[in-house]
Enzyme design. Structure first.
Site, PDB file in Angstrom:
ATOM      1  N   ARG A  46       0.827  -1.216   0.000  1.00 45.48           N
ATOM      2  CA  ARG A  46       0.000   0.000   0.000  1.00 45.48           C
ATOM      3  C   ARG A  46       0.863   1.269   0.000  1.00 45.48           C
ATOM      4  O   ARG A  46       0.504   2.270  -0.638  1.00 45.48           O
ATOM      5  CB  ARG A  46      -0.922  -0.016   1.223  1.00 45.48           C
ATOM      6  CG  ARG A  46      -1.971  -1.136   1.183  1.00 45.48           C
ATOM      7  CD  ARG A  46      -2.889  -0.997  -0.024  1.00 45.48           C
ATOM      8  NE  ARG A  46      -3.748  -2.142  -0.240  1.00 45.48           N
ATOM      9  CZ  ARG A  46      -4.947  -2.305   0.299  1.00 45.48           C
ATOM     10  NH1 ARG A  46      -5.434  -1.389   1.121  1.00 45.48           N
ATOM     11  NH2 ARG A  46      -5.664  -3.375   0.042  1.00 45.48           N
ATOM     12  N   ASP A 155     -15.743   6.390  12.294  1.00 44.53           N
ATOM     13  CA  ASP A 155     -14.614   5.635  11.765  1.00 44.53           C
ATOM     14  C   ASP A 155     -13.515   6.654  11.457  1.00 44.53           C
ATOM     15  O   ASP A 155     -13.780   7.860  11.407  1.00 44.53           O
ATOM     16  CB  ASP A 155     -15.023   4.885  10.489  1.00 44.53           C
ATOM     17  CG  ASP A 155     -14.191   3.634  10.259  1.00 44.53           C
ATOM     18  OD1 ASP A 155     -14.715   2.518  10.446  1.00 44.53           O
ATOM     19  OD2 ASP A 155     -12.995   3.770   9.911  1.00 44.53           O
TER      20      ASP A 155
END
Length: 291
Positions: A46, A155
């Site tokens: 990533r 979140d």
């Protein structure tokens, strides 16, 4: 073409052990999430994706950019890339049953008529959990019409929050819902996707909250039930303890917190009381008279 001419190739981007350690410490300080060595391949992949996407040619240059970018936009993009959002409707349903059969009866016994019941879902991911809470209350709590219920969902992944607000889900996400509930609260929009009703979408407030940020968490208080499932497993011991203390402060006395089936608050902090109900083991903030 001249045989002596060579095509220019981009330099290969690699993440050294020192690079990984520097990034891991930085990300931990920002989010409380600590990546073990077994996540190394996932993190490296990533990171390299983001290094290329931002036009940098090395981890060093990218890391300087990441740390000092004033807007914090790239950090948020990277957080979105590195957080895992794996969920579905009615996941670990036994805790929802415990909520409507046990926890809420205790909570309302201590409240004045007209009071608000506050429930928090963290991390809410793409919204399946908070919407499941709303559906369960509407379908299975006999006193739902007597109380004002406020559902907050949070979140640190802003992309997940946008998906949650849109309320569009795949067949896999809704596969555990009874057919009658699926037909009642969702519209089949084709291509294997379902959209949740506007009434339910408007009943949940979605926001970005970092539960290991003590200053930020001071704004969130007086919750009666917190669902914090399968988040603390990504923290180290120090961050878990800090998160537990912040969640404790966010609860009303007598309020409950539900963790994932593989998590145990007793191994994190002694400040919560263990409650063993027929449906589930949950954790309670002691009443003031019990302290």
């Amino acid at each position: 073409m001249n045989a002596n001419c060579k095509l220019k190739t981009e330099p290969e981007i690699t993440i050294s052990d020192d690079d990984f350690e520097r990034f891991r410490e930085f990300f931990y300080r920002k989010t409380g999430i600590y990546f073990d060595e077994n996540k190394r391949y996932f993190v490296d992949r990533r990171l390299i994706e983001r290094i290329k996407a931002t036009g940098h040619n090395s981890f060093k240059n990218y890391f300087i950019f990441l740390r000092f970018e004033a807007s914090g936009k790239e950090l948020q993009t990277l957080i979105n890339s590195l957080t895992i959002n794996e969920t579905y409707f009615f996941r670990e349903e036994y805790q929802f049953k415990c909520m409507v059969n046990r926890m809420l009866s205790e909570i309302v016994s201590r409240k004045k008529p007209g009071s608000t019941i506050k429930i928090w879902s963290v991390p809410c991911s793409t919204g399946e959990e908070p919407y499941s809470i709303c559906i369960y209350l509407l379908e299975y709590w006999k006193d739902i019409d007597k109380w004002d219920v406020e559902v907050i969902a949070s979140d640190i992944d802003t992309c997940a929050l946008e998906k949650a607000r849109s309320g569009v889900y795949s067949e896999r996400s809704v596969q555990n819902l009874p057919k009658a509930i699926l037909q009642k609260y969702f519209k089949n929009i084709g291509n294997g996707y379902y959209k949740i009703s506007e009434e339910l979408r408007s009943s949940v407030e979605f926001m970005k909250i970092n539960i290991v940020d003590k200053i930020e968490m001071k704004r969130y208080r007086e919750f009666d039930i917190i669902f914090c499932r399968n988040l603390l497993i990504y923290f180290d011991d120090l961050s878990r303890k800090l998160a537990a203390e912040n969640l404790y402060d966010a609860l009303n006395p007598g309020g409950f917190i539900c963790l994932g089936h593989s998590e145990s608050m007793s191994r994190i902090s002694p400040i919560f009381k263990v409650r063993k109900f027929p449906e589930a083991i949950v954790y309670q903030k002691p009443l003031e008279e019990d302290i």
